[in-house]
Design a protein around this motif. Structure first.
Motif, PDB file in Angstrom:
ATOM      1  N   GLY A 125     -10.985  32.864  -5.115  1.00  0.00           N
ATOM      2  CA  GLY A 125      -9.537  32.729  -5.010  1.00  0.00           C
ATOM      3  C   GLY A 125      -9.085  31.318  -5.341  1.00  0.00           C
ATOM      4  O   GLY A 125      -9.624  30.683  -6.248  1.00  0.00           O
ATOM      5  N   ARG A 126      -8.170  30.808  -4.536  1.00  0.00           N
ATOM      6  CA  ARG A 126      -7.593  29.486  -4.805  1.00  0.00           C
ATOM      7  C   ARG A 126      -8.554  28.351  -4.487  1.00  0.00           C
ATOM      8  O   ARG A 126      -9.363  28.444  -3.576  1.00  0.00           O
ATOM      9  CB  ARG A 126      -6.335  29.295  -3.943  1.00  0.00           C
ATOM     10  CG  ARG A 126      -5.149  30.065  -4.447  1.00  0.00           C
ATOM     11  CD  ARG A 126      -3.933  29.692  -3.636  1.00  0.00           C
ATOM     12  NE  ARG A 126      -3.617  28.264  -3.732  1.00  0.00           N
ATOM     13  CZ  ARG A 126      -2.546  27.708  -3.171  1.00  0.00           C
ATOM     14  NH1 ARG A 126      -1.723  28.443  -2.458  1.00  0.00           N
ATOM     15  NH2 ARG A 126      -2.308  26.423  -3.308  1.00  0.00           N
ATOM     16  N   ALA A 127      -8.410  27.267  -5.240  1.00  0.00           N
ATOM     17  CA  ALA A 127      -9.165  26.046  -4.938  1.00  0.00           C
ATOM     18  C   ALA A 127      -8.165  24.980  -4.519  1.00  0.00           C
ATOM     19  O   ALA A 127      -7.168  24.762  -5.207  1.00  0.00           O
ATOM     20  CB  ALA A 127      -9.953  25.593  -6.158  1.00  0.00           C
ATOM     21  N   THR A 128      -8.421  24.358  -3.355  1.00  0.00           N
ATOM     22  CA  THR A 128      -7.482  23.378  -2.815  1.00  0.00           C
ATOM     23  C   THR A 128      -8.201  22.059  -2.555  1.00  0.00           C
ATOM     24  O   THR A 128      -9.270  22.072  -1.952  1.00  0.00           O
ATOM     25  CB  THR A 128      -6.921  23.881  -1.464  1.00  0.00           C
ATOM     26  OG1 THR A 128      -6.945  25.308  -1.463  1.00  0.00           O
ATOM     27  CG2 THR A 128      -5.508  23.415  -1.240  1.00  0.00           C
ATOM     28  N   PRO A 129      -7.611  20.931  -2.992  1.00  0.00           N
ATOM     29  CA  PRO A 129      -8.226  19.633  -2.687  1.00  0.00           C
ATOM     30  C   PRO A 129      -8.265  19.406  -1.173  1.00  0.00           C
ATOM     31  O   PRO A 129      -7.317  19.733  -0.464  1.00  0.00           O
ATOM     32  CB  PRO A 129      -7.287  18.621  -3.358  1.00  0.00           C
ATOM     33  CG  PRO A 129      -6.537  19.401  -4.372  1.00  0.00           C
ATOM     34  CD  PRO A 129      -6.413  20.795  -3.825  1.00  0.00           C
ATOM     35  N   ARG A 130      -9.405  18.885  -0.693  1.00  0.00           N
ATOM     36  CA  ARG A 130      -9.568  18.610   0.736  1.00  0.00           C
ATOM     37  C   ARG A 130      -9.893  17.130   0.926  1.00  0.00           C
ATOM     38  O   ARG A 130      -9.976  16.374  -0.032  1.00  0.00           O
ATOM     39  CB  ARG A 130     -10.689  19.473   1.307  1.00  0.00           C
ATOM     40  CG  ARG A 130     -10.403  20.956   1.286  1.00  0.00           C
ATOM     41  CD  ARG A 130      -9.954  21.449   2.644  1.00  0.00           C
ATOM     42  NE  ARG A 130      -9.701  22.901   2.641  1.00  0.00           N
ATOM     43  CZ  ARG A 130      -8.499  23.437   2.449  1.00  0.00           C
ATOM     44  NH1 ARG A 130      -7.452  22.678   2.246  1.00  0.00           N
ATOM     45  NH2 ARG A 130      -8.329  24.746   2.458  1.00  0.00           N
ATOM     46  N   ASP A 131     -10.137  16.742   2.202  1.00  0.00           N
ATOM     47  CA  ASP A 131     -10.411  15.341   2.534  1.00  0.00           C
ATOM     48  C   ASP A 131     -11.615  14.797   1.763  1.00  0.00           C
ATOM     49  O   ASP A 131     -12.546  15.530   1.455  1.00  0.00           O
ATOM     50  CB  ASP A 131     -10.711  15.194   4.032  1.00  0.00           C
ATOM     51  CG  ASP A 131      -9.536  15.654   4.869  1.00  0.00           C
ATOM     52  OD1 ASP A 131      -8.416  15.717   4.302  1.00  0.00           O
ATOM     53  OD2 ASP A 131      -9.719  15.958   6.060  1.00  0.00           O
ATOM     54  N   GLY A 132     -11.597  13.499   1.525  1.00  0.00           N
ATOM     55  CA  GLY A 132     -12.756  12.806   0.961  1.00  0.00           C
ATOM     56  C   GLY A 132     -13.151  13.262  -0.425  1.00  0.00           C
ATOM     57  O   GLY A 132     -14.328  13.273  -0.756  1.00  0.00           O
ATOM     58  N   GLY A 133     -12.179  13.652  -1.239  1.00  0.00           N
ATOM     59  CA  GLY A 133     -12.473  14.043  -2.615  1.00  0.00           C
ATOM     60  C   GLY A 133     -13.158  15.394  -2.751  1.00  0.00           C
ATOM     61  O   GLY A 133     -13.624  15.739  -3.830  1.00  0.00           O
ATOM     62  N   THR A 134     -13.240  16.149  -1.661  1.00  0.00           N
ATOM     63  CA  THR A 134     -13.853  17.473  -1.760  1.00  0.00           C
ATOM     64  C   THR A 134     -12.802  18.514  -2.136  1.00  0.00           C
ATOM     65  O   THR A 134     -11.600  18.262  -2.037  1.00  0.00           O
ATOM     66  CB  THR A 134     -14.499  17.891  -0.427  1.00  0.00           C
ATOM     67  OG1 THR A 134     -13.493  17.918   0.583  1.00  0.00           O
ATOM     68  CG2 THR A 134     -15.609  16.929  -0.026  1.00  0.00           C
ATOM     69  N   VAL A 135     -13.283  19.662  -2.584  1.00  0.00           N
ATOM     70  CA  VAL A 135     -12.390  20.756  -2.938  1.00  0.00           C
ATOM     71  C   VAL A 135     -12.847  22.008  -2.188  1.00  0.00           C
ATOM     72  O   VAL A 135     -14.041  22.311  -2.156  1.00  0.00           O
ATOM     73  CB  VAL A 135     -12.428  21.031  -4.461  1.00  0.00           C
ATOM     74  CG1 VAL A 135     -11.594  22.260  -4.812  1.00  0.00           C
ATOM     75  CG2 VAL A 135     -11.922  19.824  -5.236  1.00  0.00           C
ATOM     76  N   GLY A 136     -11.900  22.692  -1.554  1.00  0.00           N
ATOM     77  CA  GLY A 136     -12.225  23.944  -0.875  1.00  0.00           C
ATOM     78  C   GLY A 136     -11.945  25.116  -1.795  1.00  0.00           C
ATOM     79  O   GLY A 136     -10.827  25.267  -2.277  1.00  0.00           O
ATOM     80  N   VAL A 137     -12.968  25.924  -2.053  1.00  0.00           N
ATOM     81  CA  VAL A 137     -12.790  27.088  -2.923  1.00  0.00           C
ATOM     82  C   VAL A 137     -12.816  28.340  -2.057  1.00  0.00           C
ATOM     83  O   VAL A 137     -13.836  28.655  -1.432  1.00  0.00           O
ATOM     84  CB  VAL A 137     -13.898  27.156  -3.998  1.00  0.00           C
ATOM     85  CG1 VAL A 137     -13.686  28.364  -4.898  1.00  0.00           C
ATOM     86  CG2 VAL A 137     -13.936  25.868  -4.813  1.00  0.00           C
ATOM     87  N   ALA A 138     -11.676  29.044  -2.023  1.00  0.00           N
ATOM     88  CA  ALA A 138     -11.583  30.243  -1.190  1.00  0.00           C
ATOM     89  C   ALA A 138     -12.213  31.429  -1.913  1.00  0.00           C
ATOM     90  O   ALA A 138     -12.040  31.588  -3.121  1.00  0.00           O
ATOM     91  CB  ALA A 138     -10.122  30.540  -0.881  1.00  0.00           C
ATOM     92  N   THR A 139     -12.981  32.227  -1.171  1.00  0.00           N
ATOM     93  CA  THR A 139     -13.523  33.462  -1.732  1.00  0.00           C
ATOM     94  C   THR A 139     -13.375  34.578  -0.714  1.00  0.00           C
ATOM     95  O   THR A 139     -13.221  34.320   0.487  1.00  0.00           O
ATOM     96  CB  THR A 139     -15.030  33.341  -2.060  1.00  0.00           C
ATOM     97  OG1 THR A 139     -15.745  33.105  -0.855  1.00  0.00           O
ATOM     98  CG2 THR A 139     -15.319  32.243  -3.056  1.00  0.00           C
ATOM     99  N   VAL A 140     -13.399  35.810  -1.208  1.00  0.00           N
ATOM    100  CA  VAL A 140     -13.489  36.957  -0.313  1.00  0.00           C
ATOM    101  C   VAL A 140     -14.829  37.618  -0.591  1.00  0.00           C
ATOM    102  O   VAL A 140     -15.109  38.026  -1.716  1.00  0.00           O
ATOM    103  CB  VAL A 140     -12.328  37.945  -0.549  1.00  0.00           C
ATOM    104  CG1 VAL A 140     -12.501  39.171   0.327  1.00  0.00           C
ATOM    105  CG2 VAL A 140     -10.998  37.276  -0.267  1.00  0.00           C
TER     106      VAL A 140
END
Lengths: 208, 269
Positions: A125-140
């Protein structure tokens, strides 16, 4: 043959730790776009599914899973995170031993779940920038006879290439949970990192 | 959804009240965790963050609960998953979840979340009719997905802090806010208002079945997490808190507009 690969991987990662200067987290997080992180997670997931649902014996598959873990997870960074404040107080030798054990425990835990991954499918699903230069990639993630689960993959490129540093399943972070487990164990064992490593060795010696 | 929504396990009202009373008594008698000396600021920070001043008592109840689980709940749930085919288990789970809709609706409304309340109402109507008395979850496919809602969550949205960690027998992990919230949820349940032998028996059956359903749903997630933990108690504590925080954050963030799609000048979000 896989033993050889694993060993060289392990040596390589240990060499990396030594090169970094043992403990100092490289804070020069390289620019990472959400699209890159998504593509990385998609590929890692496909590789995993290809192994799980592919041909070969269970032992073969487990060996391949262990390789994938080393390739796609920034195990050292996760290990350091999980030790929390005790990383700073541990001796360099302890740090090295701990990371080695952490590698093995993580590999064992993932490989031990081989049966659970059977028939798994996932949608990125969506990828959202997170703290410390990381990226959160949502999946189902969907498995047979189990309700679909929302799983977020936190990707960091601080090691030079994109690597997974956390898995957040239905709001629960794997590395946070692991850190509280270790923190509580240490609190009840005189803050001894040696005791923690003994317990990890015991975990590794158990079947399954 | 099913992964962890079983932390607040249900059981018959009377037994629960008795247990809660006994728990309070034992809490009063039992000891507290000793805070670390002020000379070790890192340890003090850890202690505060763990927020578990009743840890020794909580650990006793954790052990008691594991004992009850090992001899009663786990075997029952194992038998249940062994005997009942997966599609029937899903049906039972859906029906139990549907019966809980009034409690969900009341909480959605008290939280001031009209779209969530609408989802719950639509789910109840659709699943009770088209879904054959709730056996099939048709509503999710029609755009009304399931969400959790309970009085602990409502209190959190009203700004009530969670308080220290509590582990209670049968009820499992919690805190003063969520555990007392559970009592309010039972009182909010219209099915607990009706009296009469047949209804009471049906309610017992429902609570019992819920217990088994929830336990069975945990084989996959919780059992494996604790099996791999060095300190299962701390792992459960961490998982519970994170899970609750995620649920509360989801409820807080759900500010969908109440105007229909065709209405002009609808804000983006």
């Amino acid at each position: 043959m896989h033993m050889l690969t694993r060993r060289s991987l392990l040596t390589a990662s240990l060499a990396t730790v030594a090169a970094i200067g043992l403990g100092a987290l490289p804070r020069m997080a390289r620019a990472q776009t959400p699209a890159q992180a998504s593509a990385f997670v998609e590929q890692a997931g496909k590789d995993l599914i290809a192994v799980v649902n592919g041909p070969g014996s269970a032992a073969d598959k487990q060996a391949k899973l262990k390789q994938i873990v080393d390739q796609v997870v920034d195990v050292d960074a996760v290990g350091r995170f999980c030790l929390g404040r005790f990383w700073r107080t541990a001796t360099p030798a302890e740090q090295q031993q701990y990371l080695q054990l952490f590698h093995q425990v993580l590999q064992k835990n993932v490989a031990g779940k081989l049966g659970d991954y059977q028939g798994v499918t996932f949608v990125v699903g969506r990828a959202t920038p997170r703290d410390g230069g990381t990226v959160g990639v949502a999946t189902v993630v969907t498995r047979p006879n189990v309700a679909p689960a929302n799983v977020e993959w936190v990707v960091s490129s601080s090691s030079g290439s994109p690597r997974i540093v956390d898995v957040v399943a239905e709001g629960t972070s794997l590395r946070l949970t692991q850190r509280s487990d270790y923190a509580s164990f240490l609190a009840h064992n005189n803050d001894s990192v040696q005791a923690l490593m003994d317990a990890m060795r015991k975990q590794l010696s158990q079947p399954g | 959804m099913a992964a962890c929504d079983g932390f607040g396990v249900r059981m018959d009202v009377m037994t629960r009240l008795v247990l809660l009373g006994a728990t309070g008594l034992m809490l009063a008698m039992a000891g507290c965790a000793t805070p670390p000396p002020a000379t070790d600021p890192d340890a003090v920070a850890d202690f505060k963050q763990t927020n578990d001043p009743l840890e020794p008592t909580n650990r006793v109840f954790y052990a008691v609960n594991n004992g009850i689980d090992a001899v009663l709940l786990k075997p029952l749930a194992l038998a249940y998953t062994y005997v009942v085919p997966p599609f029937a288990q899903t049906g039972v789970h859906n029906a139990l979840s549907n019966l809980n809709s009034p409690v969900l609706l009341a909480n959605d409304m008290m939280q001031g979340k009209p779209r969530r309340a609408g989802d719950t109402l639509a789910r109840f109507v659709i699943n009770s009719t088209v879904g054959v008395a709730g056996l099939f979850d048709v509503a999710t496919g029609w755009g009304y997905p399931f969400h959790t809602s309970n009085f602990g969550e409502t209190l959190a949205l009203w700004g009530v802090p969670e308080g220290p960690y509590l582990f209670l027998p049968i009820l499992g992990p919690g805190n003063p806010r969520d555990s007392s919230g559970y009592g309010v949820d039972v009182a909010l349940d219209p099915l607990s208002w009706v009296t009469g032998t047949a209804i009471t028996d049906a309610n017992y059956a429902r609570y019992g079945l819920t217990l088994v359903d929830v336990r069975a749903s945990l084989f996959d997630s919780l059992d494996k997490a604790t099996a791999q933990a060095l300190d299962p108690y701390a792992t459960v504590r961490s998982l519970y808190r994170q899970h609750r925080e995620a649920e509360i954050a989801a409820a807080k963030a759900d500010n969908r507009a109440t105007t229909p799609g065709w209405y002009p000048s609808q804000p983006a979000k």
